[in-house]
Structures are given as structure tokens and as C-alpha cells.
Design a protein around this motif. Sequence first.
Motif, PDB file in Angstrom:
ATOM      1  N   ASP A 124       1.674  28.086  13.166  1.00  0.00           N
ATOM      2  CA  ASP A 124       1.544  28.371  11.735  1.00  0.00           C
ATOM      3  C   ASP A 124       1.355  27.052  11.001  1.00  0.00           C
ATOM      4  N   MET A 125       0.126  26.667  10.766  1.00  0.00           N
ATOM      5  CA  MET A 125      -0.168  25.382  10.128  1.00  0.00           C
ATOM      6  C   MET A 125       0.183  25.372   8.642  1.00  0.00           C
ATOM      7  N   SER A 126       0.520  26.540   8.087  1.00  0.00           N
ATOM      8  CA  SER A 126       0.872  26.564   6.667  1.00  0.00           C
ATOM      9  C   SER A 126       2.120  25.745   6.381  1.00  0.00           C
ATOM     10  N   LEU A 127       2.908  25.453   7.416  1.00  0.00           N
ATOM     11  CA  LEU A 127       4.094  24.612   7.239  1.00  0.00           C
ATOM     12  C   LEU A 127       3.730  23.270   6.608  1.00  0.00           C
ATOM     13  N   LEU A 128       2.549  22.771   6.933  1.00  0.00           N
ATOM     14  CA  LEU A 128       2.146  21.448   6.471  1.00  0.00           C
ATOM     15  C   LEU A 128       1.244  21.495   5.237  1.00  0.00           C
ATOM     16  N   LYS A 129       0.984  22.695   4.732  1.00  0.00           N
ATOM     17  CA  LYS A 129       0.096  22.821   3.582  1.00  0.00           C
ATOM     18  C   LYS A 129       0.915  22.858   2.298  1.00  0.00           C
ATOM     19  N   GLY A 130       1.221  21.693   1.808  1.00  0.00           N
ATOM     20  CA  GLY A 130       1.985  21.601   0.574  1.00  0.00           C
ATOM     21  C   GLY A 130       1.095  21.208  -0.589  1.00  0.00           C
ATOM     22  N   ARG A 131       1.747  20.603  -1.590  1.00  0.00           N
ATOM     23  CA  ARG A 131       1.033  20.145  -2.777  1.00  0.00           C
ATOM     24  C   ARG A 131       1.357  18.689  -3.033  1.00  0.00           C
ATOM     25  N   GLN A 132       0.411  17.976  -3.586  1.00  0.00           N
ATOM     26  CA  GLN A 132       0.681  16.627  -4.054  1.00  0.00           C
ATOM     27  C   GLN A 132       1.459  16.726  -5.360  1.00  0.00           C
ATOM     28  N   GLU A 133       2.700  16.211  -5.372  1.00  0.00           N
ATOM     29  CA  GLU A 133       3.556  16.360  -6.565  1.00  0.00           C
ATOM     30  C   GLU A 133       3.620  15.119  -7.432  1.00  0.00           C
ATOM     31  N   PHE A 134       3.365  13.956  -6.835  1.00  0.00           N
ATOM     32  CA  PHE A 134       3.585  12.709  -7.554  1.00  0.00           C
ATOM     33  C   PHE A 134       2.268  11.949  -7.683  1.00  0.00           C
ATOM     34  N   ASP A 135       2.019  11.397  -8.842  1.00  0.00           N
ATOM     35  CA  ASP A 135       0.757  10.715  -9.114  1.00  0.00           C
ATOM     36  C   ASP A 135       0.551   9.469  -8.263  1.00  0.00           C
ATOM     37  N   ASP A 136       1.642   8.888  -7.743  1.00  0.00           N
ATOM     38  CA  ASP A 136       1.508   7.649  -6.968  1.00  0.00           C
ATOM     39  C   ASP A 136       1.031   7.894  -5.541  1.00  0.00           C
ATOM     40  N   GLY A 137       0.894   9.155  -5.120  1.00  0.00           N
ATOM     41  CA  GLY A 137       0.390   9.454  -3.783  1.00  0.00           C
ATOM     42  C   GLY A 137       1.399   9.317  -2.663  1.00  0.00           C
ATOM     43  N   ILE A 138       2.623   8.919  -2.993  1.00  0.00           N
ATOM     44  CA  ILE A 138       3.651   8.733  -1.964  1.00  0.00           C
ATOM     45  C   ILE A 138       4.063  10.089  -1.412  1.00  0.00           C
ATOM     46  N   THR A 139       4.082  10.204  -0.086  1.00  0.00           N
ATOM     47  CA  THR A 139       4.420  11.470   0.567  1.00  0.00           C
ATOM     48  C   THR A 139       5.746  11.428   1.307  1.00  0.00           C
ATOM     49  N   LEU A 140       6.312  10.252   1.488  1.00  0.00           N
ATOM     50  CA  LEU A 140       7.626  10.136   2.132  1.00  0.00           C
ATOM     51  C   LEU A 140       8.434   9.048   1.457  1.00  0.00           C
ATOM     52  N   VAL A 141       9.638   9.400   1.050  1.00  0.00           N
ATOM     53  CA  VAL A 141      10.596   8.444   0.474  1.00  0.00           C
ATOM     54  C   VAL A 141      11.947   8.663   1.132  1.00  0.00           C
ATOM     55  N   ILE A 142      12.518   7.590   1.651  1.00  0.00           N
ATOM     56  CA  ILE A 142      13.896   7.599   2.120  1.00  0.00           C
ATOM     57  C   ILE A 142      14.631   6.514   1.341  1.00  0.00           C
ATOM     58  N   LEU A 143      15.442   6.942   0.380  1.00  0.00           N
ATOM     59  CA  LEU A 143      16.200   6.010  -0.458  1.00  0.00           C
ATOM     60  C   LEU A 143      17.650   6.030   0.019  1.00  0.00           C
ATOM     61  N   ALA A 144      18.055   4.981   0.715  1.00  0.00           N
ATOM     62  CA  ALA A 144      19.405   4.892   1.274  1.00  0.00           C
ATOM     63  C   ALA A 144      20.269   4.068   0.335  1.00  0.00           C
ATOM     64  N   VAL A 145      21.281   4.729  -0.246  1.00  0.00           N
ATOM     65  CA  VAL A 145      22.131   4.103  -1.257  1.00  0.00           C
ATOM     66  C   VAL A 145      23.507   3.856  -0.644  1.00  0.00           C
TER      67      VAL A 145
END
Length: 420
Positions: free
Chosen positions: A279-300
Motif C-alpha cells: 500500500d504505497m499510500s502510506l508515503l503519499k502525504g502533503r508538503q506542509e511547510f514552505d521550507d521543504g523540510i521533510t524530517l526534523v528531529i529536535l532533541a531538547v
Amino acid sequence: MTDTALPDENTSRTANGTGRRVPYRVFTDPEYHAREQEKIFQGEAWSFVALEAEVPEAGDFKSTFIGETPVIVTRAADGAVHVVVNRCAHRGALVCRELRGNRPNLECVYHQWAYDLAGNLIGVPFRRGLKGQGGMPGDFDMKQHGLKQLRVGIVGGLVFASFSQSVVPLNDFLGPLVVEHIKRIMHKPIKVLGDQRQYVHGNWKLYAENTRDPYHASLLHLFHNTFGLYRSTQTGKSLMDSEKRHSLLYSIAASNDDAADKQAYGDSRTFDTEFKLQDMSLLKGRQEFDDGITLVILAVFPNLVLQQIQNTLAVRQIVPKGQEAFELVWTHFGYADDDAEMQAIRRKQTNLIGPAGLISMEDGEAVEIVQNAIVGEQQATSFIAMGGGRAEDADHLVTEGAIVGFWDSYEKLVGFGTAR
């Protein structure tokens, strides 16, 4: 501690090549664990405890932990968020035994001492005795026997608390980089989708390393690499705050080049574009952020990860359980104005993360195989050198610099050979 102290940092960097050496005993020795509770979780730091959206209404509460200390997050009638230690001022019992709920006040089941949602003592049964007998002493002052109240700070709907009255303000502790990227994700009202809980048989600091480590992400995680969500060849950066305790990793999937990436990875087991999803629909999302970033890991530091992976948004809270285990609490969320399509995308993509996530499931195993291999080790050290072995930002993803930053900060607070 009675074990032999390590050489100082400069010696450890140069004796066997430039790199950061961390003694394995910091992951197993109970004295380090005790010192962490004192110097980090009850010391000069701010710990994540909740999303504001988890306690939206007056009377809402959530029970959680800072380190190993149980705490309660509440929303009072005036809208203020409070954090109190979950320990009755009478005989030390847990006041709140539920994970979450709504109530007008907090009451200890043992002797029914009652507290308001700010932690002030408001009721003691038989305080004046019965029939002229018993009761509390005449000088008993209700105001002196409330629940321990912690400092509270909120940034972008993320609630932090601190035991310290002298710790720097929350925004200063986080620094501009972290505040900016919290607000990037938390830029509008959110809706909590649910929790997942994972019990990992390994020290919490191994997971702190993992979330600051872009080097492992496309080598350990077959799914990441095969389907192009994350590759070390992508455009991305590894950045830290000025104190080097927090870390931001991000990448842009649009920079993938399958042919060049295949050449870079060679015959690595984690690069196999022959794998397919039913089921390839798992990977069919939407671009949400104008900067084009698709992965963020912010470790605080010390206990939070805020993430964006494709369209999955979540916070991960690290809860130590002794020196050889921790609980990882994943809280998924979307935006309050998500349309029906985006709600469906987020629900489906929750399969990427969590204890059995197509991406995340290997991380718990990685922590445990390290823990199992270092039990009882008193002298050996790790060797952290990818990217130069120093706590430096990188405009690429083949680095361990943020891990070095974590350990530099840890050593300042807790020490290695100097901890007593």
C-alpha cells in the motif's frame, strides 16, 4: 565513586586519535544515575512534562515524571498551568494514580488530604480532632504543607517544569535555535491524537545519543533509506544551541538522487530499491511547510524529542526507570484545522513511528544491544569521532558532533571520573 577517573577531555581526544571518549560505566553505575536525578532532573534544567493541549480545560490533569520523580500537570480554574510533585505532604503517598482526567481538586486516597489544582493544601480530615480528642497540633499551618510546586514555563504550547529557583528563564535555556524550531512546528493550535508507550531495557542516555545521531539513521533504518524518507546523501544539517546541549537534525527528501545514492551506499543492506509496499499510500502525504523540510528531529536536553517525519508530528518524552531502563512516551498530534484528508494521512503515517513503527522500531533494539554489551564494564569507552569528533555544527548528515555536544554538557553537570 570508587572507580578510576578517566583522563581529562583533551587527553582522551588525542591519545588514540581525535574523538570523544565516553566511559561505558555512565550507562550502568547506579551512582551516576543518582547524580543525574540531583544535578539534571532536579537541578539547573527545564524538563518537558506535557503539551498544553493535553490539559485544555479547567480541572484537567496529567500525571507524568521528571526523571524518576512523579509529578502532576494541572489546569486551574483561572487557566493557569501548574506542575506539582505527586507526593502527599502527609506521609508521602501518590496523590494522583491515574494517567489523566478532570477533577476540581486533588485528593490523596490514603488519608484524604486534599489540595487545590495549584497544590495548596485545602483539607485535612479530623484536623481539629473528634469530641475534643486528637487532631493536629495547634500550630499546624495548612499553608506550609502543600504539594511541592515547581517552576513552569511554556513555549509554543510545550510545557516545561524545573525544581530550580535559580535556573535561567526557559527561553534562555532553550536558546533561539530551539525556540525557532519549536514554533515552526507548533505554529498553530494542535489536536492530540493519542499516546504510545515503549519500555526500553537500556539507559536513557543511549537514546539521547540516538536522537542526536544522523550517522545511524540511513544505516540502521532500512525503511528510511529504501523509500527515500531519509538518506545521509540528502541536503540537511546537524545544528546545536550555543551551549551544545540541544540538537536539531533536519533533511529534505526532495534532494534524493536514486542513482547517485545507490553508488554512495554500494551494497549496503539498507539501500534496496527492490523493496515495495503493498500500500504505497502510506508515503503519499502533503508538503506542509514552505521550507521543504521533510524530517526534523529536535532533541531538547534532557528529556524531549519534537519530531516531524513526513506528516507525522509527535513529542517523545524520555522517562528514566533506573540506570538500565527507560520509558518512551510518544504523543501524536495534528493541527486543530486539519481537513479530513490530512487527518487520514496522519493516522496512516503513525505507522512510521512508535514502538513498532516501520522506522522507529530498530532504535529500541539498538539501545538494548549496546546496554547488553557493556554491563559490568568499568574501564572501556566509546569512541565518537564521525565528522571530526568535536561539538560542531555541520551542513551535512555524516557527523556525530551533536552527540559530543550532549556529552560535553553532561560532563559539566554530572562529571565522569569526578562524580562522587
